[in-house]
Design a protein around this motif. Sequence first.
Motif, PDB file in Angstrom:
ATOM      1  N   VAL A  44       0.859  -1.179   0.000  1.00  0.00           N
ATOM      2  CA  VAL A  44       0.000   0.000   0.000  1.00  0.00           C
ATOM      3  C   VAL A  44       0.899   1.235   0.000  1.00  0.00           C
ATOM      4  CG1 VAL A  44      -1.665   1.341   1.326  1.00  0.00           C
ATOM      5  CG2 VAL A  44      -1.924  -1.128   1.174  1.00  0.00           C
ATOM      6  N   ASP A  48      -5.283   2.182   2.320  1.00  0.00           N
ATOM      7  CA  ASP A  48      -5.166   0.869   2.956  1.00  0.00           C
ATOM      8  C   ASP A  48      -5.584  -0.217   1.972  1.00  0.00           C
ATOM      9  OD1 ASP A  48      -8.013   0.772   2.933  1.00  0.00           O
ATOM     10  OD2 ASP A  48      -8.096   1.746   4.884  1.00  0.00           O
ATOM     11  N   TRP A  49      -5.737  -1.441   2.468  1.00  0.00           N
ATOM     12  CA  TRP A  49      -6.070  -2.579   1.605  1.00  0.00           C
ATOM     13  C   TRP A  49      -7.525  -2.569   1.153  1.00  0.00           C
ATOM     14  CZ3 TRP A  49      -2.104  -4.800  -0.420  1.00  0.00           C
ATOM     15  CH2 TRP A  49      -0.904  -4.887   0.288  1.00  0.00           C
ATOM     16  N   SER A  54      -7.467   3.824  -2.811  1.00  0.00           N
ATOM     17  CA  SER A  54      -6.141   3.541  -2.256  1.00  0.00           C
ATOM     18  C   SER A  54      -5.161   3.268  -3.399  1.00  0.00           C
ATOM     19  CB  SER A  54      -6.187   2.336  -1.320  1.00  0.00           C
ATOM     20  OG  SER A  54      -6.897   2.649  -0.148  1.00  0.00           O
ATOM     21  N   LYS A  56      -1.747   1.248  -4.627  1.00  0.00           N
ATOM     22  CA  LYS A  56      -0.890   0.095  -4.347  1.00  0.00           C
ATOM     23  C   LYS A  56       0.213   0.021  -5.398  1.00  0.00           C
ATOM     24  CE  LYS A  56      -4.755  -2.534  -2.484  1.00  0.00           C
ATOM     25  NZ  LYS A  56      -5.849  -1.786  -3.089  1.00  0.00           N
TER      26      LYS A  56
END
Length: 151
Positions: A44, A48-49, A54, A56
């Motif tokens: 990340v 977040d996941w 988000s 990545k």
Amino acid sequence: MALKGKVETEFEIKVSADKFYNVFRSQAHQVPNATPDIIQGVDVHEGDWKTHGSVKIWKYTVEGNAEVFKEKVEFDDANRKVSLVGVEGDVMRYYKNIKPIYQVTPKGDGSVAKLSIEYEKLREDVPAPDKYLTMMVNITKDIDAHLVKAK
């Protein structure tokens, strides 16, 4: 020759659509465990996941070459669809825009995986991202096999 395009494929997998979608929805950090020959790591960068938007960074191997892909994730929970909008990375040397999409729909005891890549090439001589679609197929099959084993 058009610079914008889309490549896509679909095939059946053994696990439920919800189970498969959940891997990308909230457990992307587990993908390298399911497909270590292709995905060497995912981290990340922002967020977040589990959160839409988000960012990545994926480390992977395609056709024997180590590459990096930084993406901003978009989730469509109603349609079990995850889009990885390209932000930076090796593919951006060839594509102005690239968006791999994983979508799964229920079918019997399993699902149908529909994989696609929407793209815009930087130049006309750049090939369609077929090798990346093949990589997505192999990732999907590896995740499916991993989830079937984990039952």
